[in-house]
Motif scaffolding. Sequence first.
Motif, PDB file in Angstrom:
ATOM      1  N   PRO A 158       0.844  -1.141  -0.093  1.00 15.44           N
ATOM      2  CA  PRO A 158       0.158   0.002   0.057  1.00 15.44           C
ATOM      3  C   PRO A 158       0.738   1.215   0.004  1.00 15.44           C
ATOM      4  O   PRO A 158       0.418   2.169  -0.618  1.00 15.44           O
ATOM      5  CB  PRO A 158      -0.716  -0.131   1.320  1.00 15.44           C
TER       6      PRO A 158
ATOM      7  N   THR B 295       1.722   2.848   5.239  1.00 11.65           N
ATOM      8  CA  THR B 295       0.738   1.568   5.030  1.00 11.65           C
ATOM      9  C   THR B 295      -0.386   1.349   5.738  1.00 11.65           C
ATOM     10  O   THR B 295      -1.545   1.153   5.547  1.00 11.65           O
ATOM     11  CB  THR B 295       1.552   0.402   5.246  1.00 11.65           C
TER      12      THR B 295
ATOM     13  N   HIS C 101      -2.972   4.016   4.861  1.00 14.02           N
ATOM     14  CA  HIS C 101      -3.639   3.673   3.620  1.00 14.02           C
ATOM     15  C   HIS C 101      -4.688   2.650   3.730  1.00 14.02           C
ATOM     16  O   HIS C 101      -5.681   2.529   3.225  1.00 14.02           O
ATOM     17  CB  HIS C 101      -2.782   3.004   2.501  1.00 14.02           C
ATOM     18  N   THR C 102      -4.532   1.542   4.608  1.00 17.70           N
ATOM     19  CA  THR C 102      -5.349   0.652   4.660  1.00 17.70           C
ATOM     20  C   THR C 102      -6.618   1.132   5.644  1.00 17.70           C
ATOM     21  O   THR C 102      -7.674   0.683   5.240  1.00 17.70           O
ATOM     22  CB  THR C 102      -4.531  -0.558   5.968  1.00 17.70           C
TER      23      THR C 102
ATOM     24  N   ARG D 135      -8.623   2.889   2.811  1.00 18.01           N
ATOM     25  CA  ARG D 135      -9.253   1.725   2.029  1.00 18.01           C
ATOM     26  C   ARG D 135     -10.393   1.182   2.757  1.00 18.01           C
ATOM     27  O   ARG D 135     -11.407   0.979   2.253  1.00 18.01           O
ATOM     28  CB  ARG D 135      -8.125   0.904   1.385  1.00 18.01           C
ATOM     29  N   ASP D 136     -10.314   0.751   4.221  1.00 24.09           N
ATOM     30  CA  ASP D 136     -11.419   0.073   4.821  1.00 24.09           C
ATOM     31  C   ASP D 136     -12.523   0.936   5.102  1.00 24.09           C
ATOM     32  O   ASP D 136     -13.647   0.458   5.253  1.00 24.09           O
ATOM     33  CB  ASP D 136     -10.757  -0.638   5.976  1.00 24.09           C
TER      34      ASP D 136
END
Length: 97
Positions: A6, A87, A90-91, A94-95
Amino acid sequence: MSSPDPAQAYRLQRPDIAEARTALRQLYGHRTDDLWRTLLTRAGLSGYETDEASLTRLLTAMTDTDPVMALCARSLTIRMNAHTHLTAAHTLIRDAE
């Protein structure tokens, strides 16, 4: 099959042990091989590890060697931490989408 990193969205790659050796070669030139063997011995590594814990052990050994090497280790530590945080961010983003 591994998922894409990510942090690549930010064009930041996680540093690794091979990159640490390359950085040392740029700093120490022909003296690098002897220094590298000493660092690996102090860190208890072979030099072929790929995990974050091994990189952290190497960076600790670098920090305890001399001020120039400590600065190099600090730079790699900052990048490693930035990669980890980007990272995670980003997670989370995105979630939440």
